[in-house]
Design an enzyme around this catalytic site. Structure first.
Site, PDB file in Angstrom:
ATOM      1  N   ASN A   1      31.979  27.538   1.301  1.00 20.15           N
ATOM      2  CA  ASN A   1      32.191  26.984  -0.035  1.00 20.15           C
ATOM      3  C   ASN A   1      33.679  26.959  -0.366  1.00 20.15           C
ATOM      4  OD1 ASN A   1      31.241  29.877  -0.217  1.00 20.15           O
ATOM      5  ND2 ASN A   1      31.753  29.663  -2.372  1.00 20.15           N
ATOM      6  N   ASP A   2      34.159  27.732  -1.294  1.00 20.25           N
ATOM      7  CA  ASP A   2      35.516  27.547  -1.823  1.00 20.25           C
ATOM      8  C   ASP A   2      36.602  27.685  -0.761  1.00 20.25           C
ATOM      9  OD1 ASP A   2      33.845  27.845  -3.988  1.00 20.25           O
ATOM     10  OD2 ASP A   2      34.943  29.496  -4.899  1.00 20.25           O
TER      11      ASP A   2
ATOM     12  N   GLN B   1      35.580  30.533   1.968  1.00 26.34           N
ATOM     13  CA  GLN B   1      34.415  31.398   1.796  1.00 26.34           C
ATOM     14  C   GLN B   1      33.374  31.067   2.862  1.00 26.34           C
ATOM     15  OE1 GLN B   1      33.692  33.636  -1.421  1.00 26.34           O
ATOM     16  NE2 GLN B   1      35.698  33.721  -0.499  1.00 26.34           N
TER      17      GLN B   1
ATOM     18  N   GLU C   1      35.379  28.950 -13.571  1.00 20.75           N
ATOM     19  CA  GLU C   1      35.560  29.378 -12.187  1.00 20.75           C
ATOM     20  C   GLU C   1      36.797  28.733 -11.566  1.00 20.75           C
ATOM     21  OE1 GLU C   1      31.806  30.836  -9.781  1.00 20.75           O
ATOM     22  OE2 GLU C   1      31.866  28.661  -9.933  1.00 20.75           O
TER      23      GLU C   1
END
Length: 475
Positions: free
Chosen positions: A47-48, A64, A222
């Site tokens: 993900n990020d 991530q 976020e």
């Protein structure tokens, strides 16, 4: 592995067999939707993007990673680096969740280059559960040889002012002062930007919330990213819990917003600006991060995916990838995103496009000139297709008729208002993802494209070239 049993999401990498990892890696690598020139996990979920930086002669990209399956579980930082965005060095896992303060995950963070060391600041979770947790902000240091040492907690959980949703630090340095911004949720379920100050990178004091000047705007902010360029500043963040009645705005489960304004007044905790804009109009874009390279370019990479959705690749035990690197420019109070110049080195062959064009590869780039009303279909012989079109006022990306849909509860069509009279469109396709750049980079659509056996392009009122692209190389 059954991940409906949430406890399995906290199984550690060293607790599974080599045979299991080899099996899911084989499933991943043989998936026809797996990309060839985008960064993607060897198996499991990415993900990020994290810790993006130019350090010691290379671009460093961390991300991530949950290695065991296509779900959000025990997060690690994975690390690759490159000098040219064609040849990459696979550096493996950079951060394991192996300390008491990050035993439930090494979550998103940034990098700060100082001399011969790269400071990595990230959110560690002592406890991480769906509705509770104990987040901390942690410092690790990487030397020029790539050795990483965790230094420990620099900001503990501020439970007085925020819920367990307090994460994703970004750090600014002004003179001898460090300022840390952290995305947060207060106890009234409102998104906030927490400000901390320190005289050194490993010690901070709480200063309060930065007034962003947009009132209540979602319940959690976020992945804040902030940088300053001369007398301007850019704040990018991912507000959760924001929607709109307009067909043009906030249609994904979570979206990304940017604001161009004056540099944050840290004394009065205030950010002055003239409004916010959505950064990407596609289906699958989240948590972008930026950094400055050795050429003075501001480069952005995002997560090419989104939360709360199952994807057709889940069955093969992998999910998501990272976007292509994009150079971003400030134009007034807007941002423009341009594919990084190095990507032209991926071009292997080129040819003029025909109205009905048969593809010889599913990894390609289109350089197009479009009329006011145009249609481009990315299709297979069975009639499955994704359509990108435009008229005098808007752009439209339609995935209603793809082979395999996902996240249908958030709709299958995305629109954006045209921002200019520019007729040039640039499109990158890589097996199961598509990145579209319009309006000189002011409008971008980033999405997954699940058309099986994609082998045709149908063009109406659009002309240009197709460049077939090679895969990137890892060592």
């Amino acid at each position: 592995m059954d991940f409906s049993n949430r406890q399995n999401r906290f199984v550690r990498l060293d607790e599974v067999s080599a045979e299991y990892l080899e099996h899911i890696e084989s499933l991943t690598q043989n998936d026809p939707y797996y990309p060839s020139y985008h960064i993607a996990p060897k198996h499991g979920l990415v993900n990020d993007p994290n810790g993006l930086s130019y350090f010691n002669g290379e671009h460093h990209i961390f991300y991530q990673w949950f290695p065991l399956g296509p779900v959000h579980g025990l997060k690690h930082w994975y690390h690759v680096s490159t000098k040219d965005f064609v040849h990459f060095k696979d550096r493996g896992v950079a951060l394991y969740p192996d300390q008491d303060y990050d035993q439930h995950g090494c979550h998103t963070g940034v990098a700060v280059v100082e001399g011969e060391q790269l400071n990595l600041l990230y959110t560690g979770h002592l406890v991480y559960e769906p509705n509770s947790g104990h987040p901390t902000q942690v410092l690790a240091v990487m030397d020029k040889d790539g050795n990483i040492e965790k230094k420990g907690v620099v900001v503990d959980y501020n439970s007085k002012h925020y819920t367990h949703n307090m994460r994703d630090p970004v750090t600014i340095k002004r003179g001898d002062d460090y300022y840390m911004l952290i995305g947060a949720e207060n106890h009234q379920q409102q998104g906030k930007l927490a400000l901390y100050h320190g005289k050194q990178i490993d010690a901070y004091q709480y200063k309060g919330n930065v007034d962003i000047g947009i009132g209540e705007f979602g319940y959690m902010w976020e992945c804040p990213n902030y940088y300053e360029d001369a007398d301007k500043a850019v704040f990018i963040f991912s507000p959760q819990g924001v929607s709109s009645d307009s067909k043009y705005d906030f249609k994904n489960v979570f979206s990304v917003v940017y604001i161009v304004g004056k540099p944050i007044d840290t004394e009065n905790r205030k950010f002055d600006h003239q409004g916010y804009f959505e950064l990407d109009k596609g289906f699958d874009f989240y948590a972008p991060q930026t950094y400055l390279d050795n050429k003075g370019r501001r480069i952005l990479i995002g997560w090419l995916g989104n939360s709360k959705s199952e994807y057709p690749t889940d069955k093969n035990y992998w999910a998501h990838m990272l976007t292509l690197p994009r150079e971003i420019h400030i134009e007034g109070n807007k941002l423009r995103q341009i594919p990084l110049a190095e990507l032209t080195a991926l071009r292997e062959s080129s040819e003029a496009l025909r109205p009905q064009h048969n593809l010889t590869s599913r990894a390609f780039e289109l350089e197009l000139e479009v009329e006011q009303d145009f249609i481009i279909e990315f299709a297979n012989q069975g009639g499955d297709k994704m359509t990108f079109s435009g008229n005098e006022t808007e752009w439209c990306l339609d995935r209603t008729h793809v082979t395999e849909t996902h996240a249908e509860q958030f709709g299958t069509v995305r629109y954006a208002l045209r921002q200019s009279n520019d007729t040039l469109v640039r499109i990158f396709v890589d097996h199961s993802c598509i990145e579209i750049f319009c309006d000189l980079g002011e409008t971008v659509f980033t999405s997954r494209i699940f058309v099986s056996d994609l082998n045709q392009l149908h063009l109406s009122k659009a002309v240009g070239q197709i460049h077939y692209l090679s895969g990137v190389h890892y060592e």
